[in-house]
Design a protein around this motif. Structure first.
Motif, short mmCIF file in Angstrom:
data_model
loop_
_atom_site.label_atom_id
_atom_site.label_comp_id
_atom_site.label_asym_id
_atom_site.label_seq_id
_atom_site.Cartn_x
_atom_site.Cartn_y
_atom_site.Cartn_z
N TYR A 40 0.39 -0.94 0.33
CA TYR A 40 -0.23 0.04 -0.28
C TYR A 40 0.76 1.65 0.29
CZ TYR A 40 -4.27 -2.52 1.57
OH TYR A 40 -5.36 -3.19 1.28
N PRO A 41 0.45 1.93 -0.62
CA PRO A 41 0.91 4.00 -0.68
C PRO A 41 1.01 4.15 0.43
CG PRO A 41 -0.57 3.65 -1.65
CD PRO A 41 -0.08 2.34 -1.79
N ALA A 42 1.80 5.34 1.32
CA ALA A 42 1.44 5.72 2.11
C ALA A 42 0.37 6.21 2.71
CB ALA A 42 3.06 7.00 2.73
N TRP A 43 -0.30 7.35 1.46
CA TRP A 43 -1.18 8.47 1.41
C TRP A 43 -2.70 6.89 1.66
CZ3 TRP A 43 -5.84 6.67 -0.81
CH2 TRP A 43 -5.49 6.16 -2.32
N PHE B 57 -2.38 4.05 3.26
CA PHE B 57 -2.38 4.01 5.65
C PHE B 57 -2.47 5.26 5.87
CE2 PHE B 57 0.73 0.67 4.55
CZ PHE B 57 0.49 -0.66 5.15
N TRP B 58 -1.93 6.16 5.99
CA TRP B 58 -2.65 7.25 6.12
C TRP B 58 -4.21 7.38 6.74
CZ3 TRP B 58 -0.50 9.36 10.22
CH2 TRP B 58 1.16 8.51 10.14
N TRP B 59 -4.64 7.30 4.79
CA TRP B 59 -6.32 7.66 4.97
C TRP B 59 -6.56 6.31 6.51
CZ3 TRP B 59 -8.72 10.40 1.67
CH2 TRP B 59 -10.63 10.49 2.04
N LEU B 60 -6.33 5.05 5.96
CA LEU B 60 -7.03 4.44 6.39
C LEU B 60 -6.86 4.28 7.62
CD1 LEU B 60 -5.99 1.08 4.35
CD2 LEU B 60 -8.52 2.69 4.34
N TRP B 61 -5.44 4.51 8.67
CA TRP B 61 -5.11 4.66 9.86
C TRP B 61 -6.47 6.20 10.42
CZ3 TRP B 61 -3.21 2.44 13.12
CH2 TRP B 61 -2.73 1.00 13.52
N ILE B 62 -6.56 7.69 9.46
CA ILE B 62 -7.19 8.97 10.30
C ILE B 62 -8.44 8.07 9.75
CG2 ILE B 62 -7.58 10.98 9.54
CD1 ILE B 62 -4.69 11.38 8.11
N SER B 63 -8.83 7.75 8.75
CA SER B 63 -10.81 7.08 9.04
C SER B 63 -10.85 6.29 9.75
CB SER B 63 -11.12 7.21 7.67
OG SER B 63 -10.77 5.87 7.72
N TYR B 64 -10.57 5.56 10.60
CA TYR B 64 -10.98 4.42 11.31
C TYR B 64 -10.89 5.52 12.66
CZ TYR B 64 -12.35 1.01 7.56
OH TYR B 64 -12.95 0.29 7.16
N GLY B 65 -9.36 5.05 12.19
CA GLY B 65 -9.21 6.13 13.57
C GLY B 65 -10.11 6.78 14.75
N LEU B 66 -10.41 8.05 13.82
CA LEU B 66 -11.34 8.87 14.01
C LEU B 66 -13.38 8.40 14.33
CD1 LEU B 66 -10.50 11.68 11.15
CD2 LEU B 66 -10.78 12.21 13.48
N VAL C 76 -6.07 -3.03 14.40
CA VAL C 76 -5.11 -3.75 14.71
C VAL C 76 -4.59 -4.39 13.68
CG1 VAL C 76 -4.60 -6.02 15.91
CG2 VAL C 76 -5.77 -4.77 17.40
N VAL C 77 -5.43 -4.61 13.05
CA VAL C 77 -4.96 -5.52 11.71
C VAL C 77 -4.29 -4.03 10.59
CG1 VAL C 77 -5.43 -6.24 9.24
CG2 VAL C 77 -6.24 -6.84 11.13
N LEU C 78 -4.42 -2.89 10.15
CA LEU C 78 -4.03 -2.06 10.12
C LEU C 78 -2.58 -2.10 11.01
CD1 LEU C 78 -6.15 0.94 9.67
CD2 LEU C 78 -4.69 -0.09 7.72
N GLY C 79 -1.70 -1.79 11.97
CA GLY C 79 -0.88 -2.01 13.13
C GLY C 79 -0.12 -3.11 12.12
N THR C 80 -0.87 -4.02 12.21
CA THR C 80 -0.22 -5.75 11.99
C THR C 80 0.39 -5.21 10.46
OG1 THR C 80 -1.69 -6.43 13.22
CG2 THR C 80 -0.09 -7.61 11.21
N LEU C 81 -0.13 -4.65 9.76
CA LEU C 81 0.33 -4.62 8.23
C LEU C 81 1.43 -3.51 8.54
CD1 LEU C 81 -0.84 -6.03 5.42
CD2 LEU C 81 -2.22 -3.79 5.15
N ARG C 82 1.35 -2.65 9.15
CA ARG C 82 2.08 -1.23 9.07
C ARG C 82 3.52 -2.01 9.09
NH1 ARG C 82 6.98 0.51 9.35
NH2 ARG C 82 6.58 3.04 10.47
N ALA C 83 3.39 -3.11 10.40
CA ALA C 83 4.85 -3.22 10.70
C ALA C 83 5.15 -5.01 9.80
CB ALA C 83 4.70 -4.69 12.25
N GLN C 84 4.91 -5.11 8.66
CA GLN C 84 5.04 -6.12 7.99
C GLN C 84 5.34 -5.89 6.77
OE1 GLN C 84 1.54 -8.39 7.10
NE2 GLN C 84 1.71 -9.68 8.74
N GLN C 85 5.21 -4.17 6.79
CA GLN C 85 5.35 -3.76 5.80
C GLN C 85 6.01 -2.09 5.74
OE1 GLN C 85 2.30 -2.40 3.27
NE2 GLN C 85 1.65 -4.23 2.43
N ARG C 86 7.07 -1.99 4.93
CA ARG C 86 8.06 -0.67 5.62
C ARG C 86 7.73 0.09 4.79
NH1 ARG C 86 14.30 -3.22 4.53
NH2 ARG C 86 13.03 -5.49 5.14
N TRP C 87 6.84 1.52 4.94
CA TRP C 87 6.89 2.17 4.03
C TRP C 87 7.50 3.98 5.45
CZ3 TRP C 87 2.54 5.81 6.41
CH2 TRP C 87 1.88 4.61 7.27
N PRO C 88 7.06 4.75 4.67
CA PRO C 88 7.59 5.79 5.44
C PRO C 88 6.57 6.48 6.58
CG PRO C 88 7.55 6.79 2.71
CD PRO C 88 7.20 4.88 3.07
#
Length: 167
Positions: A81-84, A86-95, A155-167
């Motif tokens: 996934y591109p960084a944008w 990940f941010w979209w998903l983190w922000i929308s699900y976080g909110l 939690v899955v987003l965090g897991t995916l973030r840990a598995q992938q390298r992105w800025p």
């Protein structure tokens, strides 16, 4: 015998889980106020509290960011996934999670909100719930499921973030 860790395979499972959780959210947000689900919802009462256009506008406003995130996730499925995104998903699900806490769990557990409680009692009194009423609020089963899936998505987003390298 131990099975070697396959980072790509685990990433695939995590990505599939994320896509499935996003599908649940989009379907939930699109349909839960419109399609009768037995005792899990009460569309008649929800429509009385939120007539026609107001309910449609609310559905579209709440659905749009998650539908866009799901569409982008489907487009990038099988790729990093591109960084944008990940941010979209983190922000929308976080909110969404913060909103769930403020709308349900903080008034339920800590801070009574009589007006909200009265509104929820009207809209959700006929729905199934397994938790006792507290501070005038009784989280119904359908919303508890949504909130659990939201936490799982984070939690899955965090897991995916840990598995992938992105800025």
């Amino acid at each position: 015998m131990t099975v070697p860790y396959n980072r790509h395979f685990m990433g695939s499972i995590t990505t599939c889980a994320l896509l499935a959780l996003q599908c649940f959210h989009v379907l939930f947000l699109a349909l839960h106020d419109w399609i009768p689900l037995g005792t899990l919802n009460d569309v008649k009462t929800v429509r009385q509290a939120n007539p026609g256009r107001k309910l449609l506008a609310g559905t579209l406003i709440s659905l749009t960011p998650f539908a866009l995130g799901l569409a982008a996730s489907a487009i990038y499925f099988g790729r990093v996934y591109p960084a944008w995104l990940f941010w979209w998903l983190w922000i929308s699900y976080g909110l969404l999670f913060v909103g769930e806490l403020m709308a349900w769990w903080i008034p339920y557990l800590f801070h009574p909100e009589p007006e909200r409680a009265a509104r929820y009692q009207v809209m959700f009194r006929a729905t199934h719930a397994f938790l006792p009423a507290r501070n005038g609020i009784r989280p119904n089963t359908l919303h508890v499921i949504l909130h659990f899936v939201t936490v799982t998505t984070l939690v899955v987003l965090g897991t995916l973030r840990a598995q992938q390298r992105w800025p």
